[in-house]
Design a protein around this motif. Structure first.
Motif, PDB file in Angstrom:
ATOM      1  N   VAL A 144     -84.341  -6.686  31.707  1.00 55.09           N
ATOM      2  CA  VAL A 144     -85.287  -6.845  32.809  1.00 55.09           C
ATOM      3  C   VAL A 144     -84.656  -6.410  34.130  1.00 55.09           C
ATOM      4  O   VAL A 144     -85.301  -5.778  34.973  1.00 55.09           O
ATOM      5  CB  VAL A 144     -85.764  -8.310  32.902  1.00 55.09           C
ATOM      6  N   GLU A 145     -83.401  -6.719  34.320  1.00 58.59           N
ATOM      7  CA  GLU A 145     -82.711  -6.408  35.572  1.00 58.59           C
ATOM      8  C   GLU A 145     -82.219  -4.972  35.642  1.00 58.59           C
ATOM      9  O   GLU A 145     -81.920  -4.469  36.733  1.00 58.59           O
ATOM     10  CB  GLU A 145     -81.493  -7.332  35.730  1.00 58.59           C
ATOM     11  N   PHE A 146     -82.146  -4.305  34.486  1.00 56.36           N
ATOM     12  CA  PHE A 146     -81.402  -3.051  34.413  1.00 56.36           C
ATOM     13  C   PHE A 146     -82.031  -1.936  35.250  1.00 56.36           C
ATOM     14  O   PHE A 146     -81.330  -1.252  36.009  1.00 56.36           O
ATOM     15  CB  PHE A 146     -81.278  -2.596  32.958  1.00 56.36           C
ATOM     16  N   LYS A 147     -83.349  -1.717  35.117  1.00 54.61           N
ATOM     17  CA  LYS A 147     -83.985  -0.598  35.803  1.00 54.61           C
ATOM     18  C   LYS A 147     -83.833  -0.675  37.317  1.00 54.61           C
ATOM     19  O   LYS A 147     -83.382   0.294  37.945  1.00 54.61           O
ATOM     20  CB  LYS A 147     -85.463  -0.496  35.407  1.00 54.61           C
ATOM     21  N   PRO A 148     -84.209  -1.787  37.962  1.00 54.09           N
ATOM     22  CA  PRO A 148     -84.029  -1.825  39.420  1.00 54.09           C
ATOM     23  C   PRO A 148     -82.570  -1.726  39.845  1.00 54.09           C
ATOM     24  O   PRO A 148     -82.257  -1.133  40.886  1.00 54.09           O
ATOM     25  CB  PRO A 148     -84.638  -3.185  39.825  1.00 54.09           C
ATOM     26  N   ALA A 149     -81.661  -2.300  39.042  1.00 49.85           N
ATOM     27  CA  ALA A 149     -80.237  -2.221  39.381  1.00 49.85           C
ATOM     28  C   ALA A 149     -79.747  -0.776  39.316  1.00 49.85           C
ATOM     29  O   ALA A 149     -78.989  -0.318  40.180  1.00 49.85           O
ATOM     30  CB  ALA A 149     -79.424  -3.101  38.435  1.00 49.85           C
ATOM     31  N   LEU A 150     -80.178  -0.030  38.282  1.00 45.73           N
ATOM     32  CA  LEU A 150     -79.793   1.376  38.142  1.00 45.73           C
ATOM     33  C   LEU A 150     -80.322   2.210  39.297  1.00 45.73           C
ATOM     34  O   LEU A 150     -79.596   3.003  39.902  1.00 45.73           O
ATOM     35  CB  LEU A 150     -80.299   1.927  36.810  1.00 45.73           C
ATOM     36  N   GLU A 151     -81.604   2.028  39.618  1.00 44.53           N
ATOM     37  CA  GLU A 151     -82.212   2.803  40.698  1.00 44.53           C
ATOM     38  C   GLU A 151     -81.536   2.528  42.030  1.00 44.53           C
ATOM     39  O   GLU A 151     -81.260   3.439  42.808  1.00 44.53           O
ATOM     40  CB  GLU A 151     -83.711   2.487  40.779  1.00 44.53           C
ATOM     41  N   SER A 152     -81.242   1.257  42.278  1.00 43.07           N
ATOM     42  CA  SER A 152     -80.587   0.891  43.529  1.00 43.07           C
ATOM     43  C   SER A 152     -79.166   1.454  43.606  1.00 43.07           C
ATOM     44  O   SER A 152     -78.753   2.009  44.628  1.00 43.07           O
ATOM     45  CB  SER A 152     -80.556  -0.639  43.649  1.00 43.07           C
ATOM     46  N   LEU A 153     -78.440   1.339  42.500  1.00 41.93           N
ATOM     47  CA  LEU A 153     -77.050   1.800  42.481  1.00 41.93           C
ATOM     48  C   LEU A 153     -76.962   3.304  42.681  1.00 41.93           C
ATOM     49  O   LEU A 153     -76.087   3.798  43.403  1.00 41.93           O
ATOM     50  CB  LEU A 153     -76.392   1.395  41.161  1.00 41.93           C
ATOM     51  N   CYS A 154     -77.859   4.063  42.042  1.00 44.81           N
ATOM     52  CA  CYS A 154     -77.798   5.525  42.130  1.00 44.81           C
ATOM     53  C   CYS A 154     -78.149   6.024  43.532  1.00 44.81           C
ATOM     54  O   CYS A 154     -77.697   7.096  43.938  1.00 44.81           O
ATOM     55  CB  CYS A 154     -78.721   6.148  41.093  1.00 44.81           C
ATOM     56  N   LYS A 155     -78.936   5.255  44.259  1.00 42.44           N
ATOM     57  CA  LYS A 155     -79.221   5.610  45.649  1.00 42.44           C
ATOM     58  C   LYS A 155     -78.018   5.307  46.534  1.00 42.44           C
ATOM     59  O   LYS A 155     -77.681   6.066  47.430  1.00 42.44           O
ATOM     60  CB  LYS A 155     -80.447   4.833  46.148  1.00 42.44           C
ATOM     61  N   GLN A 156     -77.380   4.180  46.264  1.00 44.63           N
ATOM     62  CA  GLN A 156     -76.241   3.771  47.080  1.00 44.63           C
ATOM     63  C   GLN A 156     -74.965   4.537  46.726  1.00 44.63           C
ATOM     64  O   GLN A 156     -74.145   4.808  47.599  1.00 44.63           O
ATOM     65  CB  GLN A 156     -75.993   2.278  46.904  1.00 44.63           C
ATOM     66  N   LYS A 157     -74.797   4.872  45.427  1.00 46.41           N
ATOM     67  CA  LYS A 157     -73.582   5.536  44.969  1.00 46.41           C
ATOM     68  C   LYS A 157     -73.933   6.736  44.075  1.00 46.41           C
ATOM     69  O   LYS A 157     -73.795   6.677  42.856  1.00 46.41           O
ATOM     70  CB  LYS A 157     -72.697   4.549  44.206  1.00 46.41           C
ATOM     71  N   PRO A 158     -74.386   7.831  44.670  1.00 45.85           N
ATOM     72  CA  PRO A 158     -74.773   9.001  43.869  1.00 45.85           C
ATOM     73  C   PRO A 158     -73.615   9.599  43.073  1.00 45.85           C
ATOM     74  O   PRO A 158     -73.838  10.350  42.125  1.00 45.85           O
ATOM     75  CB  PRO A 158     -75.289  10.002  44.921  1.00 45.85           C
ATOM     76  N   GLU A 159     -72.395   9.240  43.434  1.00 40.99           N
ATOM     77  CA  GLU A 159     -71.240   9.740  42.679  1.00 40.99           C
ATOM     78  C   GLU A 159     -71.173   9.129  41.281  1.00 40.99           C
ATOM     79  O   GLU A 159     -70.407   9.604  40.435  1.00 40.99           O
ATOM     80  CB  GLU A 159     -69.938   9.448  43.434  1.00 40.99           C
ATOM     81  N   LEU A 160     -71.998   8.116  41.001  1.00 39.81           N
ATOM     82  CA  LEU A 160     -72.038   7.506  39.672  1.00 39.81           C
ATOM     83  C   LEU A 160     -73.115   8.120  38.786  1.00 39.81           C
ATOM     84  O   LEU A 160     -73.429   7.592  37.728  1.00 39.81           O
ATOM     85  CB  LEU A 160     -72.262   5.994  39.790  1.00 39.81           C
ATOM     86  N   VAL A 161     -73.683   9.228  39.249  1.00 39.51           N
ATOM     87  CA  VAL A 161     -74.701   9.948  38.474  1.00 39.51           C
ATOM     88  C   VAL A 161     -74.099  11.258  37.965  1.00 39.51           C
ATOM     89  O   VAL A 161     -73.560  12.045  38.748  1.00 39.51           O
ATOM     90  CB  VAL A 161     -75.940  10.256  39.339  1.00 39.51           C
ATOM     91  N   ILE A 162     -74.163  11.489  36.669  1.00 38.79           N
ATOM     92  CA  ILE A 162     -73.688  12.765  36.120  1.00 38.79           C
ATOM     93  C   ILE A 162     -74.703  13.847  36.479  1.00 38.79           C
ATOM     94  O   ILE A 162     -75.871  13.755  36.097  1.00 38.79           O
ATOM     95  CB  ILE A 162     -73.534  12.700  34.590  1.00 38.79           C
ATOM     96  N   PRO A 163     -74.309  14.882  37.223  1.00 35.63           N
ATOM     97  CA  PRO A 163     -75.256  15.930  37.618  1.00 35.63           C
ATOM     98  C   PRO A 163     -75.808  16.672  36.402  1.00 35.63           C
ATOM     99  O   PRO A 163     -75.112  16.859  35.399  1.00 35.63           O
ATOM    100  CB  PRO A 163     -74.411  16.865  38.491  1.00 35.63           C
ATOM    101  N   ARG A 164     -77.057  17.101  36.504  1.00 30.73           N
ATOM    102  CA  ARG A 164     -77.663  17.880  35.415  1.00 30.73           C
ATOM    103  C   ARG A 164     -76.875  19.159  35.160  1.00 30.73           C
ATOM    104  O   ARG A 164     -76.773  19.626  34.029  1.00 30.73           O
ATOM    105  CB  ARG A 164     -79.110  18.231  35.748  1.00 30.73           C
ATOM    106  N   GLU A 165     -76.342  19.744  36.240  1.00 34.83           N
ATOM    107  CA  GLU A 165     -75.572  20.975  36.085  1.00 34.83           C
ATOM    108  C   GLU A 165     -74.335  20.741  35.224  1.00 34.83           C
ATOM    109  O   GLU A 165     -73.922  21.614  34.463  1.00 34.83           O
ATOM    110  CB  GLU A 165     -75.163  21.511  37.468  1.00 34.83           C
ATOM    111  N   MET A 166     -73.736  19.557  35.347  1.00 35.78           N
ATOM    112  CA  MET A 166     -72.584  19.228  34.513  1.00 35.78           C
ATOM    113  C   MET A 166     -73.008  19.070  33.056  1.00 35.78           C
ATOM    114  O   MET A 166     -72.313  19.526  32.143  1.00 35.78           O
ATOM    115  CB  MET A 166     -71.908  17.949  35.010  1.00 35.78           C
ATOM    116  N   LEU A 167     -74.167  18.437  32.836  1.00 33.38           N
ATOM    117  CA  LEU A 167     -74.674  18.302  31.471  1.00 33.38           C
ATOM    118  C   LEU A 167     -74.928  19.672  30.851  1.00 33.38           C
ATOM    119  O   LEU A 167     -74.602  19.914  29.680  1.00 33.38           O
ATOM    120  CB  LEU A 167     -75.963  17.483  31.460  1.00 33.38           C
ATOM    121  N   SER A 168     -75.528  20.566  31.618  1.00 36.75           N
ATOM    122  CA  SER A 168     -75.792  21.917  31.113  1.00 36.75           C
ATOM    123  C   SER A 168     -74.502  22.634  30.747  1.00 36.75           C
ATOM    124  O   SER A 168     -74.420  23.334  29.736  1.00 36.75           O
ATOM    125  CB  SER A 168     -76.563  22.736  32.162  1.00 36.75           C
TER     126      SER A 168
END
Length: 210
Positions: A144-168
């Protein structure tokens, strides 16, 4: 004991077929391996899927065999699959449950020039390190907590998001094995198996340095 897989799906609906497939697969595996847990994270990007699965060794191989069967049957929902790492040496789980999360990521500043300079080992270790640090921040949350926590964290710390370009870039790495190739490697001597885990363990050490 995680397995980290990247999948490129053929079209948008494939992500949801893929999700339903894993819900049914895990339900069946947990009935067979009673008392075991499957935890982790399934991130649904626009056309890529990141799957980090924490489970025992038998379930790891069952997941790989399932991916192998999908590849051999040439199922249309999977365009490409790469196993980034599989390890049996992680001391504890990051996640309390198995989380599924649609995930829209805008284009980043991660440039093609950088991609060309990165070795597959360095690129894989960087992706794993990002994912592990994300898990360290989010793993204690309930479903229940996961989605809002993920969205909030990725806005505050974008360095914790693997870029799509890296995935490609990872999906294009010929040195990263498909499930069929990975399973074949595990039938080889122990020293080869240990080599396959080196990148993952390097990323784990990076996590503890954060």
């Amino acid at each position: 004991m995680p397995i980290f897989v990247i999948v490129n799906v053929t079209h948008h609906n494939s992500k949801f077929i893929f999700t339903d497939h894993y819900e049914r697969l895990f339900s069946g595996l947990l009935k067979y391996y009673q008392g075991e847990m499957i935890t982790g994270l399934l991130l649904l990007y626009q056309s890529e899927v990141i799957h980090l699965i924490e489970c025992n060794k038998d379930i790891q191989y069952a997941v790989l065999r399932d991916l192998q069967e999908m590849e051999e049957q040439n199922k249309p929902l999977l365009e490409d699959v790469r196993v980034v790492v599989l390890s049996h040496n992680i001391p504890q789980r990051l996640f309390r449950c198995w989380n599924i999360q649609p995930f829209h990521v805008d284009a980043s500043h991660w440039k093609t020039e950088q991609e060309e300079q990165e070795t597959v080992q360095k690129l894989s270790a960087e992706a794993i390190s990002i994912l592990l640090r994300l898990g360290a921040q989010l793993g204690h949350h309930s479903k229940v907590e996961f989605k809002p926590a993920l969205e909030s964290l990725c806005k505050q710390k974008p360095e914790l998001v693997i870029p799509r370009e890296m995935l490609s870039a990872l999906l294009c790495c010929g040195d990263l094995l498909r499930p069929t190739q990975f399973l074949r490697m595990y039938d080889r001597p122990v020293d080869v198996n240990m080599d396959l885990e080196n990148v993952g363990m390097a990323a784990v050490h990076l996590l503890h340095m954060v």
